[in-house]
Design an enzyme around this catalytic site. Structure first.
Site, PDB file in Angstrom:
ATOM      1  N   LYS A  68      -4.848   6.100   3.031  1.00  9.35           N
ATOM      2  CA  LYS A  68      -5.304   5.991   4.427  1.00  9.35           C
ATOM      3  C   LYS A  68      -4.137   6.000   5.395  1.00  9.35           C
ATOM      4  O   LYS A  68      -4.297   6.362   6.568  1.00  9.35           O
ATOM      5  CB  LYS A  68      -6.175   4.740   4.610  1.00  9.35           C
ATOM      6  CG  LYS A  68      -5.550   3.417   4.183  1.00  9.35           C
ATOM      7  CD  LYS A  68      -4.663   2.772   5.229  1.00  9.35           C
ATOM      8  CE  LYS A  68      -3.998   1.526   4.690  1.00  9.35           C
ATOM      9  NZ  LYS A  68      -3.051   0.924   5.648  1.00  9.35           N
ATOM     10  N   SER A 128      -6.789  -4.933   7.575  1.00 11.43           N
ATOM     11  CA  SER A 128      -6.125  -6.170   7.990  1.00 11.43           C
ATOM     12  C   SER A 128      -4.821  -5.879   8.713  1.00 11.43           C
ATOM     13  O   SER A 128      -3.923  -5.259   8.146  1.00 11.43           O
ATOM     14  CB  SER A 128      -5.828  -7.032   6.752  1.00 11.43           C
ATOM     15  OG  SER A 128      -5.254  -6.246   5.716  1.00 11.43           O
ATOM     16  N   LYS A 169       0.846  -1.198   0.000  1.00 14.34           N
ATOM     17  CA  LYS A 169       0.000   0.000   0.000  1.00 14.34           C
ATOM     18  C   LYS A 169       0.877   1.242   0.000  1.00 14.34           C
ATOM     19  O   LYS A 169       1.511   1.550   1.008  1.00 14.34           O
ATOM     20  CB  LYS A 169      -0.922   0.000   1.226  1.00 14.34           C
ATOM     21  CG  LYS A 169      -1.876  -1.188   1.271  1.00 14.34           C
ATOM     22  CD  LYS A 169      -2.619  -1.276   2.590  1.00 14.34           C
ATOM     23  CE  LYS A 169      -3.555  -2.472   2.626  1.00 14.34           C
ATOM     24  NZ  LYS A 169      -4.253  -2.625   3.931  1.00 14.34           N
ATOM     25  N   SER A 212      -1.101  -0.520  13.978  1.00 14.99           N
ATOM     26  CA  SER A 212      -0.723   0.224  12.778  1.00 14.99           C
ATOM     27  C   SER A 212       0.576   0.987  13.009  1.00 14.99           C
ATOM     28  O   SER A 212       0.657   1.858  13.872  1.00 14.99           O
ATOM     29  CB  SER A 212      -1.836   1.207  12.395  1.00 14.99           C
ATOM     30  OG  SER A 212      -1.369   2.163  11.467  1.00 14.99           O
ATOM     31  N   ARG A 213       1.592   0.684  12.218  1.00 11.44           N
ATOM     32  CA  ARG A 213       2.871   1.394  12.372  1.00 11.44           C
ATOM     33  C   ARG A 213       2.721   2.870  11.986  1.00 11.44           C
ATOM     34  O   ARG A 213       3.432   3.724  12.517  1.00 11.44           O
ATOM     35  CB  ARG A 213       3.960   0.719  11.546  1.00 11.44           C
ATOM     36  CG  ARG A 213       3.770   0.785  10.053  1.00 11.44           C
ATOM     37  CD  ARG A 213       4.724  -0.099   9.293  1.00 11.44           C
ATOM     38  NE  ARG A 213       4.403  -1.503   9.467  1.00 11.44           N
ATOM     39  CZ  ARG A 213       4.936  -2.482   8.735  1.00 11.44           C
ATOM     40  NH1 ARG A 213       5.834  -2.195   7.814  1.00 11.44           N
ATOM     41  NH2 ARG A 213       4.595  -3.742   8.924  1.00 11.44           N
TER      42      ARG A 213
END
EC number: 1.1.1.94
Length: 340
Positions: A194, A141, A108, A257-258
Site C-alpha cells: 500500500k 494507523s 511494513k 503519511s510520509r
C-alpha cells in the site's frame, strides 16, 4: 493479562507510539535504539521531539542503548525498524537473547534484493528455540494519532492463533483495538504494497488531480496488491480488511503519511533526493516499489500502477507520460484478475 516486559526495538515514531500503548496497559516498556542522544532524551526529558514535538511520555517508559539490558527477562520483543536494516538488527537480537520470547513486528516493507517479507527475515535470523511464531502488527494507523490516544483498529496476524491472541490482549484497550488473523502473507503484503499506491496517490494530488483520480488509484491499486498477494499464497479476503483496504485508505489519503507526502512532492516536480533529505525519515514506498516491481516481473503478475511508479522513480519517466500510458492500456473487465 499480567504485566509483561516488552522490548521495543526502534525508537521511531511508530515504536514510540506503540510503547505508549503498552505502557498505558500497565506493561513494562523498554525502548532500544542506537542513537545515544535520543535514548538520553527519552530517559531524561521524557520526550522524543524528532517525531513528536509536543508529546510528553510517561516516565515509566525507559530507553536503552545496551541491547542485552533491554532484552533482559523480556516476555516479548517488538521490532519497529526500517525494512532495510531488519536483518542486521535481528541478528543482533538473536545474539543478545538468552531465553525464549514472543516476537512481533510492526514494520511494513519488502527487503531489497531478496523481496522477502519481514516475518520471513525474522524466522531466518532468530533461532526457533528463542522465539514464538512471528506476529505481524499492522493496519490503518498514523503514529501522530495513536500517540494522542485517538481510536485505532489494527490486526495481529500469526500462523499460530494463540500467539496472535496474546498480542491482541497485550495491546488492546479503550482506544486501541486489535483483531486476529492467521493470514500472515496477506497482512504483510498489504502493509508493504500500500505504500507504493500511497506514493502514486500523493503524486496525483501534487499534479492537481481531483477525488475521482485518487479513488481510481486506490481501488485499482488494491486490485493489483491483491493479485500479487494471492500469487504469493494470501487469502484475497484479507485485502478487504483493516490491513488491506483500511491501511490503503489511511496511507493513500493523508498528509500524515510520509509515502503520500513523498508522492505529493514528486507530483509538484521535486527531485527524489531532495524529498528524501527533507523528510528525514525512511520512505518505505520508494524501496518497496523496486522490490514489488521485480517480484511482479518474476512471478508474471500484472501490476500497471506499480510499474508506472517504478518507471517514474527509477527510470526518470515523466509522471504525466506514465499516467497517459496507464489510461491507454488495453480495455479490461473490472473483475478480471489480470485487468487494470
Amino acid at each position: 493479562m499480567d504485566k509483561q516486559r516488552v522490548a521495543v526495538i526502534g525508537p521511531g515514531s511508530w515504536g514510540t507510539a506503540l510503547s505508549q500503548v503498552l505502557n498505558d496497559n500497565g506493561h513494562e516498556v523498554r525502548i532500544w535504539g542506537n542513537i545515544a542522544e535520543q535514548i538520553n532524551e527519552i530517559n531524561d526529558e521524557h520526550t522524543n521531539k524528532r517525531y513528536f514535538k509536543d508529546i510528553v511520555l510517561d516516565e515509566k517508559i525507559k530507553a536503552y542503548h545496551d541491547l542485552e539490558e533491554a532484552l533482559k527477562d523480556a516476555d516479548a520483543v517488538l521490532f519497529v525498524v526500517p525494512t532495510k536494516v531488519t536483518r542486521l538488527v535481528a541478528k543482533q537480537v538473536a545474539q543478545a537473547l538468552d531465553h525464549k520470547v514472543k516476537i512481533m513486528h510492526a514494520s511494513k516493507g519488502l527487503e531489497p534484493n531478496t523481496h522477502e517479507r519481514i516475518s520471513t527475515i525474522l524466522e531466518e535470523e532468530i533461532p526457533a528455540e528463542l522465539r514464538s511464531e512471528i506476529v505481524v502488527v499492522s493496519g490503518p494507523s498514523h503514529a501522530e494519532e495513536t500517540i494522542v490516544r485517538d481510536i485505532t483498529l489494527i490486526t495481529a496476524a500469526s500462523k499460530d492463533l494463540e500467539t496472535a491472541k496474546y498480542v491482541q490482549e497485550l495491546f488492546s484497550n479503550h482506544y486501541f483495538r486489535l483483531y486476529t488473523n492467521t493470514d500472515v502473507i496477506g497482512v504483510e503484503t498489504a502493509g508493504a504494497l500500500k505504500n507504493i499506491i500511497a506514493v502514486g496517490a500523493g503524486a496525483l494530488h501534487g499534479l492537481g488531480y481531483g477525488d475521482n483520480a485518487k479513488a481510481a488509484i486506490i481501488t485499482r491499486g488494491l486490485a493489483e496488491i491483491t493479485r500479487l498477494g494471492v500469487k504469493l499464497g494470501a487469502n484475497p479476503l484479507t485485502y478487504s480488511g483493516l490491513s488491506g483496504v483500511g491501511d490503503l485508505i489511511v496511507t493513500g489519503t493523508s498528509v500524515h503519511s510520509r509515502n503520500w507526502r513523498a508522492g505529493n512532492a514528486l507530483g509538484r516536480g521535486e527531485k527524489l533526493a531532495d524529498i528524501e533529505a527533507n523528510m528525514g525519515m525512511v520512505i518505505e514506498g520508494i524501496s518497496t516499489t523496486k522490490a514489488a516491481y521485480e517480484l511482479a516481473q518474476e512471478l508474471d503478475v500484472y501490476m500497471p500502477i506499480t510499474q508506472a511508479i517504478y518507471k517514474v522513480i527509477y527510470q526518470n519517466c515523466n509522471i504525466k507520460e506514465a499516467i497517459y500510458e496507464i489510461m491507454n492500456n488495453e480495455f479490461k473487465a473490472e473483475n478480471e484478475w489480470t485487468s487494470f
